[in-house]
Design an enzyme around this catalytic site. Structure first.
Site, mmCIF file in Angstrom:
data_model
loop_
_atom_site.group_PDB
_atom_site.id
_atom_site.type_symbol
_atom_site.label_atom_id
_atom_site.label_comp_id
_atom_site.label_asym_id
_atom_site.label_seq_id
_atom_site.Cartn_x
_atom_site.Cartn_y
_atom_site.Cartn_z
ATOM 1 N N VAL A 63 30.080 45.618 65.090
ATOM 2 C CA VAL A 63 29.891 47.033 64.771
ATOM 3 C C VAL A 63 31.257 47.671 64.550
ATOM 4 O O VAL A 63 32.104 47.673 65.443
ATOM 5 C CB VAL A 63 29.138 47.768 65.897
ATOM 6 C CG1 VAL A 63 28.954 49.243 65.549
ATOM 7 C CG2 VAL A 63 27.792 47.104 66.154
ATOM 8 N N ASP A 64 31.469 48.198 63.350
ATOM 9 C CA ASP A 64 32.773 48.774 63.016
ATOM 10 C C ASP A 64 32.565 50.074 62.245
ATOM 11 O O ASP A 64 32.282 50.072 61.050
ATOM 12 C CB ASP A 64 33.588 47.788 62.179
ATOM 13 C CG ASP A 64 35.005 48.292 61.912
ATOM 14 O OD1 ASP A 64 35.351 49.359 62.443
ATOM 15 O OD2 ASP A 64 35.750 47.607 61.184
ATOM 16 N N SER A 65 32.713 51.198 62.923
ATOM 17 C CA SER A 65 32.521 52.500 62.272
ATOM 18 C C SER A 65 33.661 52.829 61.320
ATOM 19 O O SER A 65 33.576 53.791 60.569
ATOM 20 C CB SER A 65 32.395 53.597 63.332
ATOM 21 O OG SER A 65 33.587 53.689 64.107
ATOM 22 N N GLY A 66 34.741 52.044 61.364
ATOM 23 C CA GLY A 66 35.849 52.268 60.436
ATOM 24 C C GLY A 66 35.677 51.528 59.129
ATOM 25 O O GLY A 66 36.479 51.707 58.214
ATOM 26 N N THR B 195 36.936 43.154 57.887
ATOM 27 C CA THR B 195 36.971 44.592 58.143
ATOM 28 C C THR B 195 37.767 45.308 57.064
ATOM 29 O O THR B 195 37.353 46.334 56.536
ATOM 30 C CB THR B 195 37.599 44.873 59.517
ATOM 31 O OG1 THR B 195 36.881 44.137 60.502
ATOM 32 C CG2 THR B 195 37.555 46.349 59.849
#
Length: 406
Positions: A214-217, A330
Protein backbone atom coordinates in the site's frame (compact mmCIF):
# COMPACT_ATOMS: atom_id res chain seq x y z
CA UNK A 1 35.14 -6.41 43.38
CA UNK A 2 34.12 -4.33 40.38
CA UNK A 3 33.69 -0.56 40.44
CA UNK A 4 32.60 1.78 37.65
CA UNK A 5 34.33 5.05 36.93
CA UNK A 6 32.37 7.80 35.18
CA UNK A 7 34.60 10.52 33.78
CA UNK A 8 32.25 13.47 33.27
CA UNK A 9 34.97 15.42 31.51
CA UNK A 10 34.99 12.92 28.62
CA UNK A 11 31.58 11.21 29.07
CA UNK A 12 33.40 7.87 29.35
CA UNK A 13 32.70 4.91 31.61
CA UNK A 14 35.36 2.48 32.79
CA UNK A 15 34.93 -0.75 34.78
CA UNK A 16 37.78 -1.82 37.08
CA UNK A 17 38.32 -5.06 38.98
CA UNK A 18 40.04 -4.11 42.21
CA UNK A 19 40.56 -5.54 45.67
CA UNK A 20 38.47 -4.25 48.53
CA UNK A 21 41.65 -3.74 50.58
CA UNK A 22 43.20 -1.44 47.95
CA UNK A 23 43.79 2.04 49.32
CA UNK A 24 42.19 5.05 47.69
CA UNK A 25 45.67 6.43 47.06
CA UNK A 26 46.51 3.33 45.01
CA UNK A 27 43.25 3.62 43.08
CA UNK A 28 44.07 7.24 42.24
CA UNK A 29 47.39 6.10 40.74
CA UNK A 30 45.47 3.69 38.50
CA UNK A 31 43.03 6.40 37.45
CA UNK A 32 45.89 8.69 36.51
CA UNK A 33 47.01 6.14 33.95
CA UNK A 34 43.67 4.84 32.72
CA UNK A 35 41.52 7.97 32.91
CA UNK A 36 43.95 10.86 32.85
CA UNK A 37 42.91 11.82 36.38
CA UNK A 38 44.67 14.99 37.58
CA UNK A 39 44.14 15.98 41.20
CA UNK A 40 44.86 19.59 40.23
CA UNK A 41 41.94 19.65 37.78
CA UNK A 42 39.64 16.86 38.87
CA UNK A 43 37.73 15.68 41.91
CA UNK A 44 36.61 12.19 42.91
CA UNK A 45 32.99 11.93 44.03
CA UNK A 46 31.36 9.04 45.82
CA UNK A 47 27.96 9.07 47.52
CA UNK A 48 27.68 12.85 46.97
CA UNK A 49 30.97 13.46 48.76
CA UNK A 50 34.40 14.50 47.51
CA UNK A 51 37.13 11.94 48.19
CA UNK A 52 40.63 12.93 49.22
CA UNK A 53 43.01 11.48 46.58
CA UNK A 54 45.75 11.09 49.19
CA UNK A 55 43.52 9.12 51.57
CA UNK A 56 45.26 5.90 52.63
CA UNK A 57 42.10 4.14 53.82
CA UNK A 58 40.96 1.08 51.92
CA UNK A 59 38.01 1.10 49.56
CA UNK A 60 36.12 -1.11 51.98
CA UNK A 61 36.72 1.37 54.81
CA UNK A 62 35.38 4.15 52.59
CA UNK A 63 32.15 2.21 52.09
CA UNK A 64 32.74 1.05 48.52
CA UNK A 65 31.25 -2.33 47.69
CA UNK A 66 30.77 -4.26 44.47
CA UNK A 67 29.28 -2.32 41.52
CA UNK A 68 29.69 1.07 43.15
CA UNK A 69 30.09 4.21 41.03
CA UNK A 70 32.87 6.79 41.38
CA UNK A 71 32.56 10.00 39.37
CA UNK A 72 35.46 12.10 38.11
CA UNK A 73 34.36 15.74 37.94
CA UNK A 74 36.17 18.82 36.73
CA UNK A 75 36.82 21.29 39.52
CA UNK A 76 34.64 24.34 39.07
CA UNK A 77 37.43 26.66 40.13
CA UNK A 78 40.26 24.80 38.43
CA UNK A 79 42.94 26.98 36.88
CA UNK A 80 45.31 26.02 34.07
CA UNK A 81 47.97 23.73 35.42
CA UNK A 82 51.48 24.96 35.74
CA UNK A 83 53.77 24.22 32.84
CA UNK A 84 55.34 21.09 34.26
CA UNK A 85 57.91 19.53 31.91
CA UNK A 86 56.65 16.34 30.32
CA UNK A 87 59.65 14.34 31.50
CA UNK A 88 58.93 15.45 35.07
CA UNK A 89 55.30 14.34 34.74
CA UNK A 90 56.38 10.90 33.53
CA UNK A 91 58.93 10.54 36.33
CA UNK A 92 56.37 11.66 38.91
CA UNK A 93 54.01 8.95 37.77
CA UNK A 94 56.80 6.34 37.83
CA UNK A 95 57.67 7.27 41.40
CA UNK A 96 54.03 6.91 42.45
CA UNK A 97 53.89 3.42 40.98
CA UNK A 98 57.20 2.39 42.57
CA UNK A 99 55.99 3.54 45.97
CA UNK A 100 52.72 1.59 45.72
CA UNK A 101 53.38 -2.18 45.58
CA UNK A 102 49.70 -3.01 44.97
CA UNK A 103 49.48 -0.75 41.91
CA UNK A 104 52.85 -1.97 40.67
CA UNK A 105 51.76 -5.57 40.97
CA UNK A 106 48.51 -4.97 39.13
CA UNK A 107 50.19 -3.09 36.29
CA UNK A 108 52.98 -5.62 35.83
CA UNK A 109 50.57 -8.55 35.88
CA UNK A 110 48.51 -6.90 33.16
CA UNK A 111 51.61 -6.00 31.12
CA UNK A 112 54.73 -8.10 31.87
CA UNK A 113 56.94 -5.73 29.88
CA UNK A 114 56.11 -3.02 32.38
CA UNK A 115 58.16 -4.78 35.07
CA UNK A 116 61.38 -4.52 33.06
CA UNK A 117 61.32 -0.71 32.82
CA UNK A 118 59.61 0.46 36.00
CA UNK A 119 62.92 0.70 37.89
CA UNK A 120 64.79 2.38 35.03
CA UNK A 121 63.81 6.09 34.68
CA UNK A 122 65.30 6.41 31.18
CA UNK A 123 63.78 3.22 29.80
CA UNK A 124 60.44 4.06 31.43
CA UNK A 125 60.44 7.55 29.89
CA UNK A 126 61.29 6.19 26.44
CA UNK A 127 58.86 3.25 26.38
CA UNK A 128 55.94 4.17 28.64
CA UNK A 129 56.27 7.96 28.56
CA UNK A 130 54.82 8.58 25.06
CA UNK A 131 51.76 6.44 25.77
CA UNK A 132 51.27 8.00 29.19
CA UNK A 133 51.45 11.57 27.87
CA UNK A 134 49.18 10.77 24.96
CA UNK A 135 46.63 9.21 27.28
CA UNK A 136 46.74 12.14 29.69
CA UNK A 137 46.39 14.67 26.87
CA UNK A 138 43.52 12.76 25.31
CA UNK A 139 41.58 12.59 28.55
CA UNK A 140 42.43 16.13 29.48
CA UNK A 141 41.53 17.56 26.09
CA UNK A 142 37.89 18.33 26.76
CA UNK A 143 38.38 21.10 29.29
CA UNK A 144 36.54 23.77 27.30
CA UNK A 145 32.90 24.42 26.35
CA UNK A 146 33.29 22.90 22.88
CA UNK A 147 35.00 19.66 23.94
CA UNK A 148 37.88 20.17 21.48
CA UNK A 149 41.62 19.95 22.17
CA UNK A 150 42.65 22.81 24.42
CA UNK A 151 45.27 24.01 21.96
CA UNK A 152 42.63 24.42 19.22
CA UNK A 153 40.32 26.19 21.65
CA UNK A 154 43.03 28.65 22.67
CA UNK A 155 43.81 29.43 19.03
CA UNK A 156 40.15 30.22 18.40
CA UNK A 157 39.90 32.43 21.47
CA UNK A 158 43.08 34.36 20.65
CA UNK A 159 41.29 36.03 17.74
CA UNK A 160 37.54 35.33 17.93
CA UNK A 161 36.77 38.19 15.53
CA UNK A 162 38.64 36.55 12.67
CA UNK A 163 36.05 35.45 10.04
CA UNK A 164 37.53 31.96 9.81
CA UNK A 165 37.46 31.57 13.60
CA UNK A 166 33.90 32.92 13.74
CA UNK A 167 32.85 30.34 11.17
CA UNK A 168 34.52 27.55 13.15
CA UNK A 169 32.92 28.73 16.42
CA UNK A 170 29.52 28.85 14.73
CA UNK A 171 30.02 25.28 13.48
CA UNK A 172 30.98 24.10 16.97
CA UNK A 173 27.92 25.76 18.50
CA UNK A 174 25.69 24.14 15.87
CA UNK A 175 27.30 20.77 16.52
CA UNK A 176 26.62 21.13 20.23
CA UNK A 177 22.94 21.75 19.46
CA UNK A 178 22.88 18.76 17.12
CA UNK A 179 24.47 16.53 19.76
CA UNK A 180 21.98 17.75 22.35
CA UNK A 181 19.08 17.03 20.02
CA UNK A 182 20.44 13.57 19.34
CA UNK A 183 20.80 12.83 23.07
CA UNK A 184 17.22 13.97 23.63
CA UNK A 185 16.03 11.85 20.73
CA UNK A 186 17.82 8.78 22.10
CA UNK A 187 16.21 9.37 25.49
CA UNK A 188 12.68 10.49 24.60
CA UNK A 189 12.01 9.18 21.06
CA UNK A 190 14.37 6.22 20.49
CA UNK A 191 11.92 4.77 17.96
CA UNK A 192 13.09 7.30 15.33
CA UNK A 193 16.38 5.38 15.08
CA UNK A 194 14.69 2.12 14.14
CA UNK A 195 13.61 1.31 10.57
CA UNK A 196 9.89 1.54 9.78
CA UNK A 197 8.49 -1.36 7.81
CA UNK A 198 6.22 -0.75 4.85
CA UNK A 199 2.44 -1.17 4.75
CA UNK A 200 1.16 -4.43 3.27
CA UNK A 201 -2.27 -6.03 3.32
CA UNK A 202 -3.64 -9.45 2.41
CA UNK A 203 -6.08 -9.64 -0.49
CA UNK A 204 -7.20 -12.05 -3.20
CA UNK A 205 -7.56 -11.84 -6.97
CA UNK A 206 -9.37 -14.73 -8.67
CA UNK A 207 -8.77 -16.89 -5.59
CA UNK A 208 -5.02 -16.15 -5.52
CA UNK A 209 -3.78 -14.80 -2.13
CA UNK A 210 -1.55 -11.75 -2.50
CA UNK A 211 0.43 -9.49 -0.20
CA UNK A 212 -0.16 -6.04 -1.67
CA UNK A 213 2.09 -3.06 -0.98
CA UNK A 214 0.00 0.00 0.00
CA UNK A 215 1.61 3.24 -1.16
CA UNK A 216 -0.41 6.46 -1.06
CA UNK A 217 2.51 8.25 -2.72
CA UNK A 218 2.14 6.15 -5.88
CA UNK A 219 -0.21 7.59 -8.49
CA UNK A 220 -1.20 4.30 -10.13
CA UNK A 221 -1.92 0.76 -9.02
CA UNK A 222 0.57 -1.75 -10.41
CA UNK A 223 0.48 -5.47 -11.09
CA UNK A 224 3.46 -7.55 -12.16
CA UNK A 225 3.54 -9.63 -15.33
CA UNK A 226 4.02 -12.74 -13.23
CA UNK A 227 0.92 -12.04 -11.13
CA UNK A 228 -1.16 -11.21 -14.20
CA UNK A 229 -0.38 -14.67 -15.57
CA UNK A 230 -0.92 -16.34 -12.20
CA UNK A 231 -4.36 -14.79 -11.75
CA UNK A 232 -5.38 -15.49 -15.38
CA UNK A 233 -5.62 -11.76 -16.15
CA UNK A 234 -2.78 -11.62 -18.66
CA UNK A 235 -5.20 -12.14 -21.57
CA UNK A 236 -7.11 -9.00 -20.51
CA UNK A 237 -4.14 -6.65 -20.87
CA UNK A 238 -4.95 -3.75 -23.21
CA UNK A 239 -1.74 -3.47 -25.18
CA UNK A 240 -2.73 -0.10 -26.59
CA UNK A 241 -1.45 1.25 -23.28
CA UNK A 242 2.05 -0.11 -23.76
CA UNK A 243 4.98 2.16 -23.16
CA UNK A 244 7.78 2.94 -20.77
CA UNK A 245 7.68 4.20 -17.22
CA UNK A 246 10.52 6.55 -16.39
CA UNK A 247 11.07 6.48 -12.66
CA UNK A 248 14.17 4.85 -11.24
CA UNK A 249 15.54 3.79 -14.58
CA UNK A 250 13.13 2.65 -17.32
CA UNK A 251 10.55 -0.08 -16.92
CA UNK A 252 8.44 -1.64 -19.64
CA UNK A 253 4.68 -1.15 -19.46
CA UNK A 254 2.92 -4.12 -21.01
CA UNK A 255 -0.47 -2.42 -20.94
CA UNK A 256 -3.46 -1.95 -18.71
CA UNK A 257 -6.10 -4.18 -17.15
CA UNK A 258 -9.17 -1.98 -16.98
CA UNK A 259 -11.27 -3.93 -14.46
CA UNK A 260 -10.54 -6.84 -12.12
CA UNK A 261 -12.28 -7.88 -8.94
CA UNK A 262 -10.14 -7.69 -5.81
CA UNK A 263 -11.32 -9.33 -2.60
CA UNK A 264 -10.34 -7.56 0.63
CA UNK A 265 -11.72 -9.38 3.66
CA UNK A 266 -15.38 -9.99 2.64
CA UNK A 267 -15.66 -7.16 0.14
CA UNK A 268 -15.10 -7.40 -3.62
CA UNK A 269 -14.03 -4.14 -5.21
CA UNK A 270 -13.21 -3.35 -8.83
CA UNK A 271 -9.66 -2.23 -9.58
CA UNK A 272 -7.67 -1.29 -12.64
CA UNK A 273 -3.98 -2.13 -13.00
CA UNK A 274 -0.99 -0.92 -14.95
CA UNK A 275 1.01 -4.06 -15.77
CA UNK A 276 4.75 -3.61 -15.44
CA UNK A 277 7.46 -6.21 -15.85
CA UNK A 278 8.63 -6.22 -12.22
CA UNK A 279 8.97 -8.80 -9.47
CA UNK A 280 6.71 -6.82 -7.08
CA UNK A 281 3.38 -8.62 -7.23
CA UNK A 282 1.05 -5.72 -6.56
CA UNK A 283 1.20 -2.09 -5.46
CA UNK A 284 -2.05 -0.45 -4.38
CA UNK A 285 -1.72 3.18 -5.44
CA UNK A 286 -3.51 6.44 -4.84
CA UNK A 287 -5.88 6.02 -7.79
CA UNK A 288 -7.63 3.03 -6.21
CA UNK A 289 -7.32 4.38 -2.67
CA UNK A 290 -9.14 7.57 -3.64
CA UNK A 291 -11.69 5.79 -5.84
CA UNK A 292 -12.80 3.59 -2.94
CA UNK A 293 -12.39 6.32 -0.28
CA UNK A 294 -9.72 4.43 1.64
CA UNK A 295 -8.35 5.54 5.00
CA UNK A 296 -4.88 4.54 6.21
CA UNK A 297 -5.43 4.34 9.97
CA UNK A 298 -2.01 4.09 11.62
CA UNK A 299 -3.46 4.36 15.12
CA UNK A 300 -5.39 1.11 14.78
CA UNK A 301 -2.95 -0.23 12.13
CA UNK A 302 -5.70 -0.94 9.60
CA UNK A 303 -6.68 0.03 6.09
CA UNK A 304 -10.33 1.07 5.80
CA UNK A 305 -11.58 0.69 2.26
CA UNK A 306 -14.99 0.16 0.64
CA UNK A 307 -16.69 -0.31 4.00
CA UNK A 308 -14.32 -2.95 5.41
CA UNK A 309 -11.20 -2.92 7.56
CA UNK A 310 -8.12 -5.07 7.06
CA UNK A 311 -5.06 -5.24 9.27
CA UNK A 312 -1.67 -4.20 7.98
CA UNK A 313 0.79 -7.09 8.03
CA UNK A 314 3.33 -7.37 10.81
CA UNK A 315 7.04 -7.15 9.99
CA UNK A 316 7.38 -10.94 10.19
CA UNK A 317 4.64 -11.36 7.56
CA UNK A 318 6.16 -9.02 4.98
CA UNK A 319 7.45 -10.41 1.68
CA UNK A 320 11.13 -11.26 1.84
CA UNK A 321 11.88 -9.60 -1.49
CA UNK A 322 11.19 -5.97 -0.55
CA UNK A 323 14.28 -4.23 -1.89
CA UNK A 324 15.42 -1.81 -4.57
CA UNK A 325 13.03 -3.29 -7.12
CA UNK A 326 10.07 -2.40 -4.91
CA UNK A 327 11.32 1.19 -4.90
CA UNK A 328 11.59 1.01 -8.69
CA UNK A 329 7.99 -0.10 -8.93
CA UNK A 330 6.97 2.74 -6.63
CA UNK A 331 8.91 5.27 -8.67
CA UNK A 332 7.41 3.94 -11.88
CA UNK A 333 3.90 4.37 -10.49
CA UNK A 334 4.73 7.94 -9.50
CA UNK A 335 5.81 8.77 -13.03
CA UNK A 336 2.10 8.54 -14.00
CA UNK A 337 2.18 6.60 -17.27
CA UNK A 338 -0.07 8.33 -19.79
CA UNK A 339 -2.85 6.91 -21.88
CA UNK A 340 -2.62 6.96 -25.68
CA UNK A 341 -2.56 10.47 -27.05
CA UNK A 342 -6.03 11.86 -27.73
CA UNK A 343 -4.65 13.85 -30.66
CA UNK A 344 -3.34 10.83 -32.52
CA UNK A 345 -5.21 9.14 -35.36
CA UNK A 346 -7.92 6.94 -33.91
CA UNK A 347 -7.21 4.28 -36.56
CA UNK A 348 -3.56 4.05 -35.61
CA UNK A 349 -2.71 0.58 -34.34
CA UNK A 350 0.28 -0.79 -32.50
CA UNK A 351 1.97 0.14 -29.24
CA UNK A 352 1.74 3.65 -27.89
CA UNK A 353 4.62 4.98 -25.84
CA UNK A 354 3.50 6.36 -22.50
CA UNK A 355 6.65 8.27 -21.62
CA UNK A 356 9.77 8.13 -23.74
CA UNK A 357 13.03 10.07 -23.69
CA UNK A 358 11.78 11.97 -26.73
CA UNK A 359 8.53 13.07 -25.11
CA UNK A 360 9.65 13.51 -21.51
CA UNK A 361 11.78 16.62 -21.01
CA UNK A 362 15.08 15.88 -19.33
CA UNK A 363 15.60 17.72 -16.08
CA UNK A 364 18.98 19.41 -16.01
CA UNK A 365 21.01 20.15 -12.94
CA UNK A 366 20.01 23.81 -13.09
CA UNK A 367 16.33 22.87 -12.83
CA UNK A 368 16.73 21.14 -9.47
CA UNK A 369 16.01 23.56 -6.59
CA UNK A 370 19.12 24.42 -4.62
CA UNK A 371 17.21 23.73 -1.41
CA UNK A 372 16.49 20.16 -2.55
CA UNK A 373 20.12 19.53 -3.50
CA UNK A 374 21.38 20.91 -0.17
CA UNK A 375 18.80 18.91 1.77
CA UNK A 376 19.99 15.65 0.21
CA UNK A 377 23.66 16.61 0.57
CA UNK A 378 23.01 17.13 4.30
CA UNK A 379 22.31 13.38 4.46
CA UNK A 380 26.02 12.79 3.83
CA UNK A 381 26.20 12.44 0.05
CA UNK A 382 28.24 14.36 -2.50
CA UNK A 383 26.68 16.75 -5.00
CA UNK A 384 27.31 14.47 -8.03
CA UNK A 385 25.63 11.57 -6.21
CA UNK A 386 22.65 13.77 -5.35
CA UNK A 387 22.34 15.05 -8.94
CA UNK A 388 22.43 11.51 -10.34
CA UNK A 389 19.76 10.37 -7.87
CA UNK A 390 17.53 13.34 -8.69
CA UNK A 391 17.91 12.68 -12.40
CA UNK A 392 16.92 9.04 -11.89
CA UNK A 393 13.99 10.12 -9.71
CA UNK A 394 12.92 12.87 -12.14
CA UNK A 395 13.33 15.49 -9.45
CA UNK A 396 11.38 13.64 -6.73
CA UNK A 397 13.37 14.27 -3.54
CA UNK A 398 11.78 11.36 -1.60
CA UNK A 399 12.62 8.80 -4.27
CA UNK A 400 16.10 10.27 -4.66
CA UNK A 401 16.71 9.89 -0.92
CA UNK A 402 15.59 6.29 -1.05
CA UNK A 403 17.99 5.63 -3.93
CA UNK A 404 20.90 7.24 -2.12
CA UNK A 405 20.41 5.00 0.91
CA UNK A 406 20.29 1.75 -1.12
Amino acid sequence: MRITINNEATDEFLSLDVSSDMSLEDLVALLQLDCGFDSGKHELWFANQVLNPTDTRTLEQLGLVNDELIVIKVKSNSLPAANIPEDAMVEQFRQQVVQNPAVRSQLTSANPGFASVIDDPVAFRETVGPYLLQNMNAHGAQQNPFGIPQRDYEQLMQNPDDPANQKRISELISQQEIDEQMRNAYEFTPEVFTPVHMLYINLEINGTPIKAFVDSGAQTTIMSTKLAKKTDLFRLIDKRFQGEAHGVGIQKILGKIHVAQVKIETQHIPCSFTVIDTHVDMLLGLDMLKRHQACIDLKDNVLKIAGVETKFLSEAELPKDFDAETLQATAASRSNPQAPSQTSNQNTKGPVTAITPATAPKISEREFPDSTILQLMDLGFSKPEVIRALESAKGNADVAAALLFQ
